[in-house]
Design a protein around this motif. Structure first.
Motif, PDB file in Angstrom:
ATOM      1  N   TRP A  16     -45.443  64.610  -2.758  1.00  0.00           N
ATOM      2  CA  TRP A  16     -44.869  63.595  -1.622  1.00  0.00           C
ATOM      3  C   TRP A  16     -43.643  63.428  -1.538  1.00  0.00           C
ATOM      4  CZ3 TRP A  16     -42.524  58.960  -1.093  1.00  0.00           C
ATOM      5  CH2 TRP A  16     -43.055  58.250  -0.089  1.00  0.00           C
ATOM      6  N   THR A 327     -40.269  60.884   6.317  1.00  0.00           N
ATOM      7  CA  THR A 327     -40.035  60.101   5.236  1.00  0.00           C
ATOM      8  C   THR A 327     -38.838  60.662   4.277  1.00  0.00           C
ATOM      9  OG1 THR A 327     -42.180  59.410   5.049  1.00  0.00           O
ATOM     10  CG2 THR A 327     -41.005  58.933   3.045  1.00  0.00           C
ATOM     11  N   LEU A 328     -37.914  59.799   3.797  1.00  0.00           N
ATOM     12  CA  LEU A 328     -36.802  60.196   2.946  1.00  0.00           C
ATOM     13  C   LEU A 328     -37.214  59.600   1.472  1.00  0.00           C
ATOM     14  CD1 LEU A 328     -33.863  60.686   2.028  1.00  0.00           C
ATOM     15  CD2 LEU A 328     -33.051  58.648   3.262  1.00  0.00           C
ATOM     16  N   MET A 329     -37.045  60.227   0.702  1.00  0.00           N
ATOM     17  CA  MET A 329     -37.215  59.834  -0.840  1.00  0.00           C
ATOM     18  C   MET A 329     -36.147  60.070  -1.580  1.00  0.00           C
ATOM     19  SD  MET A 329     -40.050  60.831  -3.843  1.00  0.00           S
ATOM     20  CE  MET A 329     -39.362  62.043  -4.196  1.00  0.00           C
ATOM     21  N   ILE A 330     -35.462  58.912  -2.440  1.00  0.00           N
ATOM     22  CA  ILE A 330     -34.440  59.364  -3.199  1.00  0.00           C
ATOM     23  C   ILE A 330     -35.018  58.521  -4.543  1.00  0.00           C
ATOM     24  CG2 ILE A 330     -32.092  58.720  -3.755  1.00  0.00           C
ATOM     25  CD1 ILE A 330     -31.648  58.378  -0.684  1.00  0.00           C
ATOM     26  N   CYS A 331     -34.829  59.588  -5.720  1.00  0.00           N
ATOM     27  CA  CYS A 331     -35.657  59.197  -6.659  1.00  0.00           C
ATOM     28  C   CYS A 331     -35.192  59.623  -7.953  1.00  0.00           C
ATOM     29  CB  CYS A 331     -37.211  59.207  -6.575  1.00  0.00           C
ATOM     30  SG  CYS A 331     -38.195  59.140  -8.097  1.00  0.00           S
ATOM     31  N   ARG A 335     -37.846  59.657 -13.104  1.00  0.00           N
ATOM     32  CA  ARG A 335     -38.948  58.495 -12.739  1.00  0.00           C
ATOM     33  C   ARG A 335     -39.937  58.993 -11.385  1.00  0.00           C
ATOM     34  NH1 ARG A 335     -38.456  52.526 -12.903  1.00  0.00           N
ATOM     35  NH2 ARG A 335     -38.103  52.570 -10.586  1.00  0.00           N
ATOM     36  N   MET A 338     -43.158  57.414 -10.285  1.00  0.00           N
ATOM     37  CA  MET A 338     -43.312  56.680  -9.140  1.00  0.00           C
ATOM     38  C   MET A 338     -43.508  56.978  -7.998  1.00  0.00           C
ATOM     39  SD  MET A 338     -41.930  53.391 -10.364  1.00  0.00           S
ATOM     40  CE  MET A 338     -41.044  52.693  -8.767  1.00  0.00           C
ATOM     41  N   ARG A 341     -46.646  55.398  -6.425  1.00  0.00           N
ATOM     42  CA  ARG A 341     -46.557  53.937  -5.845  1.00  0.00           C
ATOM     43  C   ARG A 341     -45.746  54.158  -4.618  1.00  0.00           C
ATOM     44  NH1 ARG A 341     -42.971  49.146  -8.483  1.00  0.00           N
ATOM     45  NH2 ARG A 341     -42.932  47.876  -6.670  1.00  0.00           N
ATOM     46  N   PHE A 342     -44.859  55.044  -4.244  1.00  0.00           N
ATOM     47  CA  PHE A 342     -43.930  55.226  -3.126  1.00  0.00           C
ATOM     48  C   PHE A 342     -44.997  55.454  -2.189  1.00  0.00           C
ATOM     49  CE2 PHE A 342     -40.340  57.228  -5.675  1.00  0.00           C
ATOM     50  CZ  PHE A 342     -40.177  56.139  -6.255  1.00  0.00           C
ATOM     51  N   ASP A 345     -47.314  52.481  -1.188  1.00  0.00           N
ATOM     52  CA  ASP A 345     -46.455  51.621  -0.405  1.00  0.00           C
ATOM     53  C   ASP A 345     -46.288  51.868   0.921  1.00  0.00           C
ATOM     54  OD1 ASP A 345     -46.469  49.989  -2.672  1.00  0.00           O
ATOM     55  OD2 ASP A 345     -44.261  50.242  -3.099  1.00  0.00           O
ATOM     56  N   VAL A 346     -45.912  53.250   1.135  1.00  0.00           N
ATOM     57  CA  VAL A 346     -45.775  53.466   2.461  1.00  0.00           C
ATOM     58  C   VAL A 346     -46.962  53.793   3.304  1.00  0.00           C
ATOM     59  CG1 VAL A 346     -44.840  55.383   4.096  1.00  0.00           C
ATOM     60  CG2 VAL A 346     -43.485  54.718   2.054  1.00  0.00           C
ATOM     61  N   LYS A 349     -48.175  50.299   4.325  1.00  0.00           N
ATOM     62  CA  LYS A 349     -46.899  49.669   5.524  1.00  0.00           C
ATOM     63  C   LYS A 349     -47.314  50.195   6.804  1.00  0.00           C
ATOM     64  CE  LYS A 349     -42.954  48.467   7.044  1.00  0.00           C
ATOM     65  NZ  LYS A 349     -42.937  48.933   8.579  1.00  0.00           N
TER      66      LYS A 349
ATOM     67  N   PHE B 294     -38.063  51.070   1.644  1.00  0.00           N
ATOM     68  CA  PHE B 294     -38.736  50.579   0.295  1.00  0.00           C
ATOM     69  C   PHE B 294     -37.578  50.561  -0.632  1.00  0.00           C
ATOM     70  CE2 PHE B 294     -42.359  51.406   2.885  1.00  0.00           C
ATOM     71  CZ  PHE B 294     -43.047  50.118   2.704  1.00  0.00           C
ATOM     72  N   TYR B 296     -36.700  50.337  -4.767  1.00  0.00           N
ATOM     73  CA  TYR B 296     -37.293  49.978  -6.386  1.00  0.00           C
ATOM     74  C   TYR B 296     -35.836  50.166  -7.053  1.00  0.00           C
ATOM     75  CZ  TYR B 296     -41.285  51.631  -3.820  1.00  0.00           C
ATOM     76  OH  TYR B 296     -42.264  51.775  -2.794  1.00  0.00           O
ATOM     77  N   THR B 310     -39.047  56.587   7.563  1.00  0.00           N
ATOM     78  CA  THR B 310     -39.366  55.675   6.320  1.00  0.00           C
ATOM     79  C   THR B 310     -38.414  56.040   5.222  1.00  0.00           C
ATOM     80  OG1 THR B 310     -41.444  55.042   7.110  1.00  0.00           O
ATOM     81  CG2 THR B 310     -41.032  54.330   4.873  1.00  0.00           C
ATOM     82  N   ALA B 311     -37.635  55.132   4.470  1.00  0.00           N
ATOM     83  CA  ALA B 311     -37.080  55.662   3.233  1.00  0.00           C
ATOM     84  C   ALA B 311     -37.745  55.085   1.948  1.00  0.00           C
ATOM     85  CB  ALA B 311     -35.505  55.211   3.303  1.00  0.00           C
ATOM     86  N   VAL B 312     -37.749  55.497   0.866  1.00  0.00           N
ATOM     87  CA  VAL B 312     -37.971  55.146  -0.349  1.00  0.00           C
ATOM     88  C   VAL B 312     -37.068  55.433  -1.297  1.00  0.00           C
ATOM     89  CG1 VAL B 312     -39.673  56.010  -2.271  1.00  0.00           C
ATOM     90  CG2 VAL B 312     -40.494  55.560   0.175  1.00  0.00           C
ATOM     91  N   ASP B 314     -35.058  54.664  -5.123  1.00  0.00           N
ATOM     92  CA  ASP B 314     -35.293  54.391  -6.323  1.00  0.00           C
ATOM     93  C   ASP B 314     -34.111  54.779  -7.008  1.00  0.00           C
ATOM     94  OD1 ASP B 314     -36.425  53.467  -8.705  1.00  0.00           O
ATOM     95  OD2 ASP B 314     -37.441  55.309  -8.923  1.00  0.00           O
TER      96      ASP B 314
END
Lengths: 355, 355
Positions: A16, A327-331, A335, A338, A341-342, A345-346, A349, B294, B296, B310-312, B314
């Motif tokens: 994801w 969706t943009l994910m920065i992590c 971690r 997570m 959970r991301f 949460d999305v 929403k 979101f 974190y 949508t951005a996630v 962390d």
């Protein structure tokens, strides 16, 4: 004849936001090769057996995906499972289908979403495995030399003796251990007797059927001793009665004729962003980049940007930056757990927004 | 009558990747209010004068943008400059246009892309300014109480005396200083005599024309003593002969009848991501978020995500994360000056890709 069974039923969301339930990893070009993992696996299998001897087992909902990605398949080559019940029913379903066409077939069972490096060696190893099971009534698993004490893999312990006096890379299997704690994994590696379980199995249909009959009689009864397979509605009823059982638990850990061929190719199950990072080529600063990305003062990052987007990333160390499906994910890489959970949460929403 | 002149000719790329040369800041909803900065400025002006007395000066290439964003404008309300020559020709062009309709007009000149807080006070201050210039032949600038030693603003030093004995917030101007070094800015603030130059000027047309005639005779000749304004081709020829000159350099720093009205409203030129961060509302962890994000373990970030994404995020502290126009930017807030390099790197790449 040789047949390949490709298991393509995963619904994983570990990648994801790239992978989602309606488009899981095997249908994505996670490795950035220009081909999806399924397409790469199919192409690899087509070097081991005739194209029409490749059978893909997937979830009902992904049958169209398979046809879209692999053109020109005959009906028997794409099997849709109505429910997910683990790899034991999955392989039985494919084997029963093949048994109707070629009762003496030799089966190579492979996952659809793993990475293989040094493909020539892969071919050599598999040919050796096929050759072996055609001479001996054995179940062959492929074991990969572990390079670190991974806690997410299964481990195969080999016996000290060779299975055949003249062959060095073939041993009887002593134990299977699924996902050991790290300390145990370290001891495994130190002992020199343990290999990663690549999830690749080679056996003839008679040996396979014998194993199911002995260790998984319910599945044997359903798939090899009945005509319940058709119509599809009967299959759904059948599956709903199965327990979920993996081929490892159901057969490999039970049977006494399992041998491990220690592979000479490189392998990763690419189950996580971290494992993708580990198998990706990286620039001099340790960044593994797919897509258009400019990096400045950025190190040890895994960057996955879709076509049509350009990323400009400054001052990150050890992050995953991925954008897909809106969706943009920065992590931080460490971690990664997570992600579940991301995703939830999305999803929540999005559900609320719809109402 | 009162007229408002909105200067909307900026081509700034400081908000890259949101702002780009073909869609600069004044045409964007940088503040996340649901209105672009130009729309907000127009609405604000419409409380100071009749709607048809608002004149917007912009670059030729943005005339359509203006009409799209502000409906129902008459031809004299949108002036396209053929070339960029600074604010002095820009204001002269608007003033000459208004002079043809209302020779005794009082002009309020405002930038199109600044943020005003406490709009009621803004209205009160501007009404006071209008009232003052209608009684006295002065040029009024608006000065904002500085809250930090910003080095990106112009500073106005006020004289110690009041301009009018009974009015406390009105002083003659002693000096203008553009973008001082930080140490000088600190001294300015310590002295209590300096104000930020908000780029807002109030004057009557006769006073304005007198100032141009005296300090910028070339512009006066071109705009107020000729009929060269039409057709448009003549305007381009005219502009090509102008030097680039700002109203500050060309008139304010030269004229002796400039007074500063110290504003009671809050103001920011919102010229940078950092100034946007400073004026944005933030969550309890100091994140200023526009769009669906979101966060974190994330602090002090400025996050700007377009609709549909949508951005996630962390584990970031003190970053700008912005995505727009097919570009994702991640950059530490304190490295914002890198934006020009980012933009030129991406542009160069796009040029090469096209070839």
């Amino acid at each position: 004849m040789i047949w390949c069974v490709i298991m393509a039923g995963g619904v994983g969301s570990r990648f994801w936001p790239l992978s989602q339930t309606d488009n899981p990893k095997q249908f994505l070009d996670i490795m950035g090769t220009g081909r999806t993992m399924l397409q790469t696996t199919f192409r690899r299998c087509a070097e081991l057996c005739p194209r029409e001897n490749i059978v893909i087992v997937t979830g009902d909902q992904y049958v169209d995906h398979v046809h879209e990605q692999i053109g020109d398949l005959q009906p028997h080559q794409v099997l849709g499972e109505p429910l997910r019940r683990g790899t034991a029913p999955c392989i039985a379903y494919a084997a029963a289908t093949i048994a109707g066409l070629d009762p003496e077939a030799t089966l190579i069972v492979v996952p659809s979403d793993h990475a293989i490096f040094r493909e020539e060696r892969f071919k050599d190893d598999l040919r050796q495995a096929v050759d072996t099971v055609q001479r001996h009534p054995w179940i062959l698993t492929l074991g990969v030399q572990p390079v670190n004490p991974a806690t997410t893999y299964g481990y195969i312990q080999r016996g000290k003796k060779n299975s055949l006096p003249e062959v060095k890379n073939l041993h009887p299997v002593t134990t299977f251990t699924e996902k050991p704690p790290v300390e145990m994994a370290r001891q495994f590696i130190a002992s020199g007797e343990f290999y990663w379980n690549a999830g690749i199995f080679v056996w003839t249909l008679p040996v396979l059927q014998e194993a199911y009959k002995k260790h998984l009689p319910t599945l044997w009864e359903a798939f090899f001793n009945s005509t319940l397979l058709t119509p599809h509605s009967a299959l759904e009823q059948l599956y709903s009665q199965f327990d979920t059982v993996s081929i490892d638990q159901g057969i490999m850990e039970q049977a006494s004729n399992v041998h491990v061929l220690t592979a000479s190719f490189g392998w990763s199950d690419v189950e996580t962003w971290e494992s993708l990072y580990n198998v990706s080529s990286r620039d001099s600063r340790g960044n593994a980049i797919q897509g258009d990305a400019f990096t400045y003062d950025t190190r040890n990052c895994l960057i996955d940007i879709p076509d049509g987007t350009t990323a400009v990333i400054d001052g990150l160390d050890g992050y995953i930056v991925a954008t897909a499906n809106g969706t943009l994910m920065i992590c931080p890489r460490h971690r990664e757990e997570m992600i579940f959970r991301f995703a939830s949460d999305v999803e929540l929403k999005q559900l609320i927004d719809k109402k």
